[in-house]
Write a protein that holds these residues in place. Structure first.
Motif, mmCIF file in Angstrom:
data_model
loop_
_atom_site.group_PDB
_atom_site.id
_atom_site.type_symbol
_atom_site.label_atom_id
_atom_site.label_comp_id
_atom_site.label_asym_id
_atom_site.label_seq_id
_atom_site.Cartn_x
_atom_site.Cartn_y
_atom_site.Cartn_z
ATOM 1 N N ALA A 153 40.430 19.579 15.825
ATOM 2 C CA ALA A 153 41.424 19.906 16.844
ATOM 3 C C ALA A 153 41.445 21.399 17.150
ATOM 4 O O ALA A 153 41.642 21.803 18.300
ATOM 5 N N GLN A 154 41.218 22.224 16.157
ATOM 6 C CA GLN A 154 41.261 23.671 16.367
ATOM 7 C C GLN A 154 40.112 24.128 17.261
ATOM 8 O O GLN A 154 40.302 24.930 18.182
ATOM 9 N N ALA A 155 38.910 23.590 17.010
ATOM 10 C CA ALA A 155 37.752 23.942 17.842
ATOM 11 C C ALA A 155 37.941 23.444 19.266
ATOM 12 O O ALA A 155 37.595 24.137 20.235
ATOM 13 N N TRP A 156 38.506 22.257 19.380
ATOM 14 C CA TRP A 156 38.747 21.690 20.699
ATOM 15 C C TRP A 156 39.745 22.550 21.480
ATOM 16 O O TRP A 156 39.561 22.841 22.664
ATOM 17 N N ALA A 157 40.813 22.962 20.825
ATOM 18 C CA ALA A 157 41.816 23.796 21.480
ATOM 19 C C ALA A 157 41.230 25.136 21.912
ATOM 20 O O ALA A 157 41.563 25.660 22.980
#
Length: 338
Positions: free
Chosen positions: A15-19
């Motif tokens: 989720a962090q990379a996606w954000a």
């Protein structure tokens, strides 16, 4: 059309990379808008539509009277996004080889050498495309659909960011060749460029007399390049992370299918319009800084996606019915998902 999967994309496991990807995409789109607006005055909606076309990797048909900055828009986009630019002026005597290139015999080395045509670029401006005969338009059609060019039975790949921006004059049809329906369907969007408002035209006039014309602004250092051509490929993939609900998929399909059953329409939009609308809606959501598509995103792209793909029945055309009115009626009649 692009071969990207057009269904609702699952969110990235990390989720962090996606954000972070979405944050970067939002920043790049905002920066690109701002830089292009330094040159192209009073065409904010047109700039957004052009960015939608570029970031989805699809072609656009630009319609407008002479002098509304159609060529300048594409040149500026190429500089801002770090891509090559080439222009072809279409004329009735233009040959396919004038677009694709040809093999020329090199007497010094006693062999044929490929001289590439202007199609070997990233952003290709096909100016007044409807002035070229069908044989020449067919050569461009292969490049648009396959992203390849065939010269003397040898096939060559075009750059990864290859996009055609084709222009046509909406009021001058003498000596033109209407675009085949199959070719029009390859354009994801039809972008209308209107004349600027009085205040915007006054601003343009003031810049001309102060030696800050749009052309000189583009040629100078005021406009910066925000990404490279290689980075553009990466940011296109980021659109896959924009979420589309199943209800919106059905909404898009119902809109496109409604064009085929409307009383005034002789030929409705095909399945490629469904793909185009989903891609355009995703890019529109990204321009708004969101990671999900709303019904308004779909509505905002309907006109540009559908208008050039439909053919009115002759009796309705004689009565003066516009395709824009038909699209508006269809949007009123198709139920919007909650």
């Amino acid at each position: 059309m692009d071969n990207t999967d057009n269904t609702a994309a699952p969110r990235t496991a990390d989720a962090q990379a996606w954000a972070e990807q979405m944050r970067l995409l939002k920043a790049v789109l905002a920066a690109a808008r701002a830089e292009v607006a330094k040159v192209v005055i009073g065409q904010d909606a047109v700039i957004d539509s052009a960015l939608v076309s570029i970031f989805t990797g699809n072609h656009a048909l630009i319609e407008g009277v002479p002098g509304v900055a159609k060529t300048l828009l594409v040149r500026t986009l190429a500089k801002v996004l770090g891509c090559e630019f080439a222009r072809i002026q279409f004329t009735p005597d233009l040959m396919p080889s004038d677009i694709t290139g040809t093999n020329v015999f090199d007497f010094q080395n006693n062999r044929f050498t490929l001289v590439k045509g202007p199609v070997f670029t990233s952003f290709l401006l096909a100016d007044e495309i409807n002035r070229a005969p069908a044989k020449t338009q067919a050569a461009l059609l292969q490049a648009m659909q396959e992203r390849t060019v065939t010269i003397d039975r040898a096939t060559y790949d075009l750059p990864a960011n290859f996009i055609v921006f084709a222009t046509q004059n909406p009021i001058e049809y003498e000596g033109t060749y209407p675009l085949p329906e199959a070719q029009k369907d390859r354009f994801m969007l039809k972008i209308r460029m209107e004349c600027p408002s009085r205040d915007e035209e006054l601003q343009l006039a003031g810049r001309m007399v102060s030696r800050q014309s749009p052309e000189s602004t583009l040629a100078g250092d005021a406009v910066r390049t925000v990404i490279t051509a290689e980075q553009l490929v990466f940011f296109r993939r980021c659109l896959d992370n924009i979420f589309v609900k199943e209800e919106l998929l059905a909404y898009v399909v119902d809109i496109v299918r409604a064009t085929r059953s409307h009383d005034s329409i002789l030929v409705g939009a095909g399945p490629r319009a469904t793909q185009a609308m989903l891609l355009a809606a995703r890019a529109t959501a990204a321009l708004a800084g969101r990671d999900f598509v709303t019904p308004d995103d779909v509505k905002n792209v309907c006109q540009a996606v559908l208008e050039h793909r439909m053919v009115l029945r002759p009796e309705y055309e004689i009565e003066g019915l516009a395709l824009t009115e038909v699209v508006a009626t269809i949007l009123q009649n198709v139920a919007v998902p909650r």
